[in-house]
Design a protein around this motif. Structure first.
Motif: not given
Lengths: 260, 437
Positions: B21-28, B31-35, B63-66, B129-141
């Motif tokens: 099973p897959r659930q597509k996320l559309q908008w940042r 984002i909601s997490f299923p059970d 689809n989170l590709n903007r 790749f990680g050496h060139h990442i300045l920042e990211f946001t991490l969403l926890r459940s």
């Protein structure tokens, strides 16, 4: 050679000056069309209901190269809002292209026994766009140029028990566009009818996907190409033209017995 | 068994068969997490089960590709984590920017590239790749959003880079691109005749060239053991080469799955021998478009169907340079195996220290192989490789794995216990469940 050069130059000129307007901008197909236009530098007006979603897209399209980008938050189900939003759009300047991409795809089984839900489906997929087209057409005639691109559907080509309310709405829209194209021809305004087949978008998230399904990227590219070439009607992907040709030619005596 | 259960789960090796099973996320912002348990999913280019979650839901981020922000003076791009490397290149190359590190496919998302801390042919110059990442946001459940960089929430940064997608959902990413003058590459191909020659070439070309890698004829034995074509390249200073054909985006998709016998000992050997024989001179210099140079296989959509309905197994390991003899015996085991590896790649990693607690790259020789799945015999062969790699203090790459043992994993990734504390309680993967067994 010369013609190609001229066409390219026209696109360039248009793209820096004129506007492309997108109703239902948060739809996956609309976003793909908008992306290509942004990369060409077009000024873009986005119309949609959710301010958060519209802002996500506006940010993206500005970075991709749109020279100017305006957003209009408007619930297109609210008919009384149409005139106001159209007036605001035409204040921007010359409107080169308008794409109508809003719509809904209800489950046939859920709505077929409800008058209210059936009317709502017709409202969302036919009447809403027809209202907008009716208000916009005279303004395009004044400009003496421009293109109206309307997303209809292959479902509008023939009624089937699995999808005839949505299909009838889109069929209504297809017929309306035919007449409008005929009427506006001599005013220099073109109408493009777009009939996508199955497209893998949030609207169709619930459907199991087979090989016939296309990506919004492919459909968006096809639509833009059809706009550039001022086509009358396109099927996207192209093979739907042949599928629908067959479906339309099945005699009704047989067709009524089929489960398509 | 349900018909759906026999279709391949969406990972590149097509080795695992279950309904996923897959659930597509559309908008940042929505984002909601299923059970059920979840796992972030990008474009499914991981080969094994590190991108799958049986009895759970994949959160499909494609689809989170903007784009969110672009600083065109400095080439700093912020985008949603589902944006593919291909989309980045299409956007950035015309503006004179390129990915600082790229794996061998451009159909990989930003989030996936971070979660596997992917590497490329320029590891000796640019790291991961990680050496060139300045920042990211991490969403926890639990709904918490963490801004992670080398200075802010740095422990979360280190746990998430190479963290196999298990520490939370990466929502947006800021990456520093590199400046280029041309979409073209100046490529030098050197035909070499054995493993020792490879080592010597690698030593010298790593100093002069930004990108180095070798394709290996994995069927050659004896004094030809490890022979192949060494490719050294850098970004061209010249603008265009109108005369050279460019490999566009997937020109065609493999229309059907090849029969299981299509790749057999004979065809694999024939392909390897022909490929080696194709280059006649010892050294060839030629311009190549970046797409052809970096992503030759992307030109054929769904090339993974070539391996038949049973799918295939990839194996990528790294062995420290001082244990070079172990690498030689590994190449020997491949050459003497009945099947042989269809596509075999050898590269030397440099000394740049990985930033992630669980990152795969480390100094040494890295070797990537693929085998059509022939059941037990293939698995036994790979277990023999594990014995060599583990003895030589090497490691195996989880992104390509479908079968390594938990015991080996713990040896290859000694920080796993410290890292485990960062795993989001709602997240898991089939790979990780295997490692907990």
């Amino acid at each position: 050679m010369n013609t190609t050069m001229n066409t390219t130059m026209n696109i360039e000129n248009n793209s820096t000056q004129a506007w492309v307007v997108i109703f239902g901008a948060t739809s996956a197909i609309a976003y793909e069309v908008a992306k290509i236009h942004a990369e060409r530098g077009y000024r873009i007006a986005l119309i949609g209901r959710s301010p958060e979603k519209i802002e996500v897209l506006a940010q993206d399209l500005r970075i991709r190269g749109s020279k100017d980008l305006k957003t209009f938050i408007c619930d297109l189900n609210d008919n009384s809002a149409h005139q106001h939003v159209i007036n605001s759009i035409f204040e921007l300047g010359i409107i080169d292209r308008v794409l109508f991409a809003h719509g809904t795809l209800p489950n046939q089984k859920d709505i077929e026994d409800s008058v209210e839900a059936t009317m709502q489906c017709i409202q969302d997929n036919a009447l809403s766009t027809i209202r907008l087209l009716t208000l916009i057409a005279p303004k395009m005639v004044v400009q003496k140029r421009g293109l109206l691109a309307v997303i209809s559907s292959v479902a509008g080509d023939r009624g089937r028990k699995s999808n005839y309310i949505y299909g009838a709405s889109k069929g209504f829209l297809t017929r309306f566009c035919e007449g409008l194209r005929n009427r506006l021809l001599n005013d220099g305004v073109h109408v493009l009818t777009i009939k996508p087949g199955f497209v893998d978008t949030p609207m169709t998230a619930e459907f199991p996907k087979s090989g016939l399904w296309a990506t919004p990227q492919k459909v968006g590219a096809d639509i833009t190409k059809a706009m550039d070439k001022k086509r009358n009607t396109i099927y996207t992907p192209w093979f739907w033209q042949f599928i629908m040709l067959i479906i339309q030619h099945i005699p009704e005596a047989i067709f009524k017995k089929l489960s398509l | 068994m349900d018909k759906a259960d026999q279709t391949p789960a969406p990972s590149w090796g097509r080795y695992f068969k279950w309904h996923q099973p897959r659930q597509k996320l559309q908008w940042r912002h929505q984002i909601s997490f299923p059970d059920l348990k979840v796992l972030p999913y990008g474009l499914g280019r991981s080969y094994g089960d590190s991108c799958l979650l049986q009895h759970g839901t994949l959160l499909d981020c494609s689809n989170l590709n903007r784009l969110i922000h672009f600083d065109k003076e400095n080439g700093i791009l912020t985008a949603e984590a589902g944006l593919s490397l291909r989309d980045i290149l299409e956007f950035a190359v015309p503006k004179g920017w390129f990915l600082p590190v790229t794996p061998g496919s451009q159909f990989v998302t930003l989030g996936g590239a971070i979660a596997n801390d992917v590497h490329g042919k320029n590891h000796h110059r640019a790291g991961n790749f990680g050496h060139h990442i300045l920042e990211f946001t991490l969403l926890r459940s639990n709904g918490e959003t963490l801004h992670c960089s080398r200075t802010e929430n740095s422990e979360w940064f280190a746990a998430t880079v190479g963290g196999l997608g298990l520490t939370g959902l990466i929502v947006s990413v800021t990456i520093k691109l590199k400046s280029i003058h041309s979409p073209w590459m100046d490529v030098t191909s050197i035909k070499y005749s054995n493993f020792d020659e490879f080592c010597a070439l690698s030593d010298s070309y790593s100093k002069s060239h930004e990108y180095t890698v070798a394709w290996v004829d994995a069927c050659a034995t004896g004094h030809n053991l490890g022979r192949g074509i060494f490719l050294a390249a850098h970004h061209s200073e010249v603008g265009v080469h109108d005369d050279v054909k460019i490999n566009k985006q997937p020109g065609f998709n493999l229309p059907f799955t090849f029969p299981n016998f299509a790749l057999n000992a004979f065809t694999v050997r024939a392909f390897n021998t022909l490929y080696y024989a194709r280059q006649q001179q010892r050294i060839v210099n030629q311009p190549q478009h970046y797409r052809n140079y970096f992503y030759p296989l992307d030109g054929i959509g769904q090339w993974n169907k070539m391996y038949g309905s049973r799918g295939f197994l990839q194996y990528q390991c790294v062995i420290p340079k001082e244990n070079k003899e172990a690498m030689r015996s590994l190449i020997e085991s491949v050459a003497h195996s009945k099947t042989g590896s269809f596509l075999t790649v050898l590269k030397e990693f440099g000394n740049i220290k990985s930033l992630g607690m669980m990152s795969f790259p480390r100094p040494g020789y890295t070797f990537a192989l693929d085998f059509a799945n022939q059941g037990q015999s293939t698995l036994r062969l790979l277990s023999r490789f594990d014995a060599i790699v583990s003895e030589a203090q090497g490691a195996v790459y989880p992104a390509k794995d479908a079968r390594m043992s938990a015991q080996h994993f713990r040896q290859y990734f000694p920080k796993w216990q410290a890292w485990q504390k960062f795993i989001d309680p709602a997240f898991s993967s089939s790979f990780w469940q295997r490692m907990l067994e």
